[in-house]
Design an enzyme around this catalytic site. Structure first.
Site, PDB file in Angstrom:
ATOM      1  NE  ARG A  59      10.325   9.316  -3.735  1.00 53.82           N
ATOM      2  CZ  ARG A  59       9.903   8.496  -4.688  1.00 53.82           C
ATOM      3  NH1 ARG A  59      10.762   7.701  -5.299  1.00 53.82           N
ATOM      4  NH2 ARG A  59       8.650   8.459  -5.040  1.00 53.82           N
ATOM      5  CG  ASP A  99       3.560   8.171   0.531  1.00 54.46           C
ATOM      6  OD1 ASP A  99       3.952   9.172  -0.080  1.00 54.46           O
ATOM      7  OD2 ASP A  99       3.977   7.856   1.679  1.00 54.46           O
TER       8      ASP A  99
END
Ligand code: PRP
Ligand code: URA
Length: 209
Positions: A104, A200
């Protein structure tokens, strides 16, 4: 929502809570991701095709069902999806493994592809795409787009935690894809991270920052 399964199994919920805990270290985190993938895979693979084969028991010969052919492909979205692969391979050791590399963009949150390799022939396989996090849904939609462009038809998507926005985006873009989610979280924050989430996933699986 048709084709969407959100798990409420106590074992999965318990293990997801451990994943969320910021004190959970890399080793334990990795093991939990694998275990959750196995538990989710058990349900997600309940429609695998069977064929009767002849087996000799100590008493007699019988026709008895086994998984038909080598029809499964597991396709993790790199990096974090890799963490779920062994959990599914524990159930179906003969599955083939493909890879889709997406990251991303930190500003736009749009996915960028950097690697793709799928097992062939992909058309005839049940394909299980894995990614622990379904956030905006951009990566999931891009991965499924890519698999379909290469002829993939029977596609399942497994994520451990999803945001409502991502689940809706994936379902709207690909209503034929069966989606399996361990837990549906509250929302995305301004950085497109899932809240409460687990942080994450890639960094926590691989010990990076
Ligand atoms: C994370 C995660 C998903 C994606 C989800 O990967 O593993 O692939 O973000 O976000 P989305 O639904 O908004 O697309 P990331 O881009 O951080 O890459 P990494 O796995 O290499 O760390
Ligand atoms: N990717 C992650 O790893 N975590 C999030 O919360 C969102 C995207």
């Amino acid at each position: 929502m048709e084709n969407v399964t959100i798990f409420n199994h106590p074992l999965i919920q318990h293990k997801i809570s451990l994943l969320r805990d910021k004190r959970t270290g890399t080793n334990e985190f990795r093991a939990l991701v694998e275990e959750i993938a196995t538990l989710m895979g058990y349900e997600a693979l309940r429609d695998l095709p069977l064929e009767d084969v002849k087996i000799e028991t100590p008493l007699e010969t019988c026709m008895t069902p086994m998984i038909a052919g080598k029809k499964l492909a597991v396709v993790p979205i790199l990096r974090a999806g890799l963490g779920m692969v062994n959990g599914i391979m524990a159930l179906v050791p003969s599955a083939k493994i493909g890879h889709i590399g997406l990251y991303r963009d930190e500003v736009t949150h749009e996915p960028h592809e950097y690697y793709c390799k799928l097992p062939t022939p992909i058309e005839q396989r049940t394909i299980v795409v894995t990614d622990p996090m379904l956030a905006t849904g951009g990566s999931a939609v891009a991965a499924v787009d890519f698999i379909k462009q290469h002829g993939g038809k029977n596609i399942k998507f497994m994520s451990i935690i999803a945001a409502p926005e991502g689940l809706e985006r994936l379902h709207n873009a690909h209503p034929d894809v069966q989606i399996y989610v361990g837990h549906l979280d509250r929302c995305l924050n301004e950085n497109a991270y899932i809240c409460p989430g687990l942080g994450d996933a890639g960094d926590r699986i691989f010990g990076t920052k």
